[in-house]
Design a protein around this motif. Structure first.
Motif, short mmCIF file in Angstrom:
data_model
loop_
_atom_site.label_atom_id
_atom_site.label_comp_id
_atom_site.label_asym_id
_atom_site.label_seq_id
_atom_site.Cartn_x
_atom_site.Cartn_y
_atom_site.Cartn_z
N THR A 2 -21.12 -13.11 -47.74
CA THR A 2 -21.96 -13.03 -46.36
C THR A 2 -23.58 -12.51 -46.73
OG1 THR A 2 -20.00 -12.71 -45.09
CG2 THR A 2 -22.22 -11.69 -44.45
N VAL A 3 -23.01 -11.25 -48.43
CA VAL A 3 -23.90 -10.41 -48.78
C VAL A 3 -25.14 -11.37 -48.69
CG1 VAL A 3 -24.93 -8.81 -49.71
CG2 VAL A 3 -23.44 -7.90 -48.69
N ASP A 4 -24.84 -12.31 -49.41
CA ASP A 4 -25.45 -13.22 -50.79
C ASP A 4 -26.33 -14.12 -49.45
OD1 ASP A 4 -24.35 -14.68 -50.65
OD2 ASP A 4 -23.04 -15.30 -52.73
N SER A 5 -25.56 -15.28 -48.78
CA SER A 5 -26.74 -15.28 -48.20
C SER A 5 -27.24 -14.85 -47.07
CB SER A 5 -25.62 -16.02 -47.07
OG SER A 5 -23.83 -16.96 -47.13
N GLN A 6 -27.09 -14.05 -46.22
CA GLN A 6 -28.32 -13.05 -46.00
C GLN A 6 -29.58 -12.85 -46.99
OE1 GLN A 6 -25.47 -10.05 -45.11
NE2 GLN A 6 -24.66 -11.06 -43.05
N LEU A 7 -29.13 -12.25 -48.00
CA LEU A 7 -30.22 -12.05 -49.03
C LEU A 7 -31.19 -13.53 -49.15
CD1 LEU A 7 -31.46 -9.97 -50.73
CD2 LEU A 7 -29.78 -10.81 -52.58
N LEU A 8 -30.87 -14.22 -49.53
CA LEU A 8 -31.97 -15.26 -49.60
C LEU A 8 -32.15 -15.48 -48.13
CD1 LEU A 8 -32.36 -17.52 -51.64
CD2 LEU A 8 -30.27 -19.40 -50.87
N VAL A 9 -31.76 -15.81 -46.65
CA VAL A 9 -32.32 -15.96 -46.14
C VAL A 9 -33.63 -15.12 -45.68
CG1 VAL A 9 -32.21 -15.95 -43.31
CG2 VAL A 9 -30.14 -16.68 -44.69
N THR A 10 -33.07 -13.81 -46.00
CA THR A 10 -34.17 -12.75 -45.80
C THR A 10 -35.28 -13.10 -46.54
OG1 THR A 10 -32.35 -11.25 -44.76
CG2 THR A 10 -35.02 -10.36 -44.77
N ALA A 11 -35.47 -13.30 -48.25
CA ALA A 11 -36.52 -14.35 -49.39
C ALA A 11 -37.32 -15.57 -49.08
CB ALA A 11 -35.49 -14.14 -50.27
N THR A 12 -36.50 -15.89 -48.56
CA THR A 12 -36.92 -17.43 -48.13
C THR A 12 -37.68 -16.92 -46.60
OG1 THR A 12 -34.35 -18.81 -48.79
CG2 THR A 12 -36.58 -19.74 -46.98
N SER A 13 -37.01 -16.12 -45.73
CA SER A 13 -38.64 -15.78 -44.64
C SER A 13 -39.59 -15.16 -45.44
CB SER A 13 -37.40 -15.35 -43.44
OG SER A 13 -38.46 -15.00 -42.64
N LEU A 14 -39.55 -13.97 -46.01
CA LEU A 14 -40.58 -13.56 -46.48
C LEU A 14 -42.01 -14.71 -47.01
CD1 LEU A 14 -39.04 -10.26 -48.40
CD2 LEU A 14 -40.38 -10.81 -46.23
N ALA A 15 -41.05 -15.31 -47.78
CA ALA A 15 -41.94 -16.34 -49.31
C ALA A 15 -42.67 -17.70 -48.24
CB ALA A 15 -41.13 -17.24 -49.71
N GLU A 16 -41.38 -17.80 -47.26
CA GLU A 16 -42.03 -19.10 -46.00
C GLU A 16 -43.39 -18.57 -44.86
OE1 GLU A 16 -42.33 -23.10 -44.84
OE2 GLU A 16 -42.03 -22.07 -46.40
N ASP A 17 -43.20 -17.58 -44.33
CA ASP A 17 -42.92 -17.89 -42.70
C ASP A 17 -44.05 -16.26 -43.41
OD1 ASP A 17 -41.36 -19.22 -41.48
OD2 ASP A 17 -39.33 -17.56 -41.75
N PHE A 18 -43.89 -15.68 -44.39
CA PHE A 18 -44.86 -15.20 -44.28
C PHE A 18 -46.59 -15.45 -45.31
CE2 PHE A 18 -42.06 -12.21 -41.78
CZ PHE A 18 -42.65 -12.37 -40.73
N TYR A 19 -45.81 -15.11 -46.32
CA TYR A 19 -46.81 -15.24 -47.73
C TYR A 19 -47.32 -17.02 -48.00
CZ TYR A 19 -48.15 -16.40 -52.07
OH TYR A 19 -49.22 -17.27 -53.68
N ARG A 20 -46.55 -18.25 -47.45
CA ARG A 20 -47.17 -19.68 -47.53
C ARG A 20 -48.04 -19.59 -46.03
NH1 ARG A 20 -44.61 -25.24 -48.27
NH2 ARG A 20 -43.56 -25.13 -47.19
#
Length: 569
Positions: free
Chosen positions: A348-366
């Motif tokens: 569960t932890v790794d899934s939530q970690l990846l989702v959060t990192a993806t959101s930072l990269a996609e929804d904020f950075y890009r």
């Protein structure tokens, strides 16, 4: 102690090294940002099914649920019934359309990007709102999972909390950085298999030790018949069981309502987005639901078997799985069983970690900093985001404190804020962006404020789990505002899934041949609002998942000492 510890340490070490090696092996397959975030949408049915299930259950499966059943009997298993129904409906209703719609929506790799494209929100408020909810709640959720891992090491090995926490965090961050979604999903396949084996093996061993189901029934009846009554809840206090009281309708509804949360969990929904084809979903649904039935049934049976098999009542009922493993089998088998608890927390932890990192990269950075970011730079930012989120979660985990109490609202919060909007976005083509925003805000606020609102109702006070009013209020708000406020999307989101994808891909290839891309063109027979492809979304901007049932009074061990709820990851 050393007789038990050394074999368990060896097994734990081999397991953690194997997880890192999966990251190394899948690193070569992770060459694009889409590979990193949704595995290039190439997950097979078995991997998707096991990954969705493993992402969901967390340490609650082997600690919280058996502990609740140990204390109150089979009446606590209504929560498992709700989760099984929710799993089936999620695969049946959400998976096929979400898989298709997210690819058509500018190849969206986050729910936030999908919402923006689906509702044609030029203000970007919908994207910011949903991304902030995801990043804030999931960062704290990850911290809670790290705490659970650190305390598991402390519980089993007697190691200090900080050392266990550090080892746990480093392993997860390393393989997630290396292999991204692919590594996470493959580790889930192994972890999901371990969890299923443990859920079958330990109850079988305990039943053999007791003398079979008849002996188990006699042992439970001797304590109190309420332990075997689906309509009652036994009471466990002062190391003894008593009849307790019947389960009220509100309590039963609250237990079943945990299943409503599935529709809004980003770390589970990304598995639907990453599956290879909608044609794989029926098989994945069968495997996923079967897996959930096996593990929840086994975990419930562990709680009941612990009552009859253990010589003395437990001070902390949530350790019933650990106690049965260490007392009934040799240290090597105990190590294999106990590593399943680690697998449940970690998956569960790794899934939530990846989702959060993806959101930072996609929804904020890009989306806001670099709209023309190359795939290489997005991949780098995604990996750096994993490190950043991991570090923040690690610091939170070390400090502990009241911030981790937010996790108690996360399952219900995501379920109420995102669930109704997800369902309506898939089945109501004319829903507006204002309706989606209204559903998210009212759902989240209802969950967060329900404990204060319910007592104000006076004679109408319900005591119901906040998921229920949250989903009802969010659905009503989304329906009302979605119909009467705002502009309906110009693009029509409806039609047979495979036909829609075939039409979309035909148009994409044609556009590519002419030197253009097609994610902004008309799939489903409607026009888009841009001409961008994988590298950008339609409005000129670049174009996602413990469970945590058990954090309300119904799924937890009310008799557990303070500070013992470390399994809630």
């Amino acid at each position: 102690m050393i007789t038990l510890t050394v074999p368990v340490m060896i097994i734990f070490g081999v397991f953690l090294i194997a997880m890192v090696m999966i990251g190394v092996v899948t690193h070569g397959e992770t060459t694009t940002f889409e590979d990193f975030t949704v595995g290039g949408r190439r997950l097979t049915a078995p991997v998707a099914a096991l990954s969705a299930g493993a992402s969901d259950m967390s340490g609650w499966l082997f600690l919280g649920l058996p502990g609740a059943v140990y204390m109150t009997g089979v009446g606590a298993t209504w929560i498992a019934v709700g989760l099984i129904i929710g799993t089936y409906l999620n695969w049946r209703l959400v998976a096929p359309r979400l898989r298709t719609y997210t690819e058509l929506a500018g190849n969206a790799v986050t729910l936030s990007a999908y919402f923006e494209e689906r509702f044609e929100d030029r203000t970007r408020v919908l994207r910011i709102l949903s991304a902030l909810v995801t990043v804030v709640f999931f960062t704290v959720y990850v911290a809670s999972g790290l705490v659970a891992g650190g305390l598991l090491f402390n519980e089993i090995f007697g190691a200090d909390f900080e050392s266990g926490l550090t080892v746990f965090a480093v392993v997860i961050v390393v393989y997630t950085i290396l292999g991204g979604f692919r590594a996470v999903s493959l580790t889930h396949s192994i972890q999901g298999t371990l969890m299923a084996l443990a859920a079958v093996a330990l109850p079988a061993i305990a039943l053999w030790h007791i003398g079979g189901f008849d002996a188990l029934q006699d042992g439970l009846t001797d304590k109190t018949p309420a332990l075997l009554d689906l309509g009652a809840e036994a009471s466990f206090a002062d190391n003894a069981w008593t009849a307790g009281q019947p389960l009220s309708a509100v309590a039963m509804i609250s237990l079943l309502a945990w299943g409503l949360g599935y529709f809004g969990q980003p770390h589970i929904l990304t598995r639907f987005m990453g599956i290879r084809s909608t044609r794989d979903i029926p098989r994945a649904r069968f495997l996923g639901v079967a897996w959930v039935i096996v593990v929840l049934s086994g975990a419930s049976l562990i709680g009941l078997a612990g009552i009859a098999a253990l010589d003395e009542p437990l001070e902390n009922p949530e350790t019933v799985f650990i106690e049965l493993s260490t007392q009934l089998v040799n240290p090597w088998i105990a190590g294999i069983l106990l590593v399943a608890v680690l697998a449940a927390i970690k998956s569960t932890v790794d899934s939530q970690l990846l989702v959060t990192a993806t959101s930072l990269a996609e929804d904020f950075y890009r989306a806001f900093l670099n709209r023309r970011a190359s795939d290489t730079s997005l991949l780098l930012v995604g990996r750096l985001s994993v490190v950043a989120v991991g570090l923040v979660a690690y610091v939170i985990a070390l400090s502990g404190g009241a911030v981790l109490d937010i996790v108690a609202y996360a399952w219900a919060g995501f379920g109420a804020a995102f669930g109704p909007v997800i369902i309506l976005s898939l089945f109501w083509p004319r829903m507006t962006a204002i309706g989606a925003m209204a559903g998210m805000v009212t759902g989240a606020l209802t969950v967060l404020l329900w404990d204060d609102i319910d007592p104000l109702l006076g004679p109408l006070e319900t005591g119901v789990y906040e998921m229920v009013p949250g989903v009802l209020v969010a659905t009503a708000a989304a329906l009302i505002f979605g119909k009467y406020v705002g502009r309906p999307p110009a693009r029509t989101w409806s039609g047979p899934m495979e036909h829609a994808m075939a039409a979309h891909r035909t148009k994409e290839h044609a556009a590519t041949d002419q030197g253009a891309t097609a994610y902004g063109t008309a799939a489903y027979g409607a026009t888009g609002h841009g001409t961008t492809g994988h590298g950008a979304t339609n409005y000129g901007a670049p174009g996602y998942g413990a469970t945590d049932p058990g954090t309300t009074g119904y799924g937890t061990s009310q008799g557990a000492p303070q500070g013992q709820n470390w399994w809630r990851s």
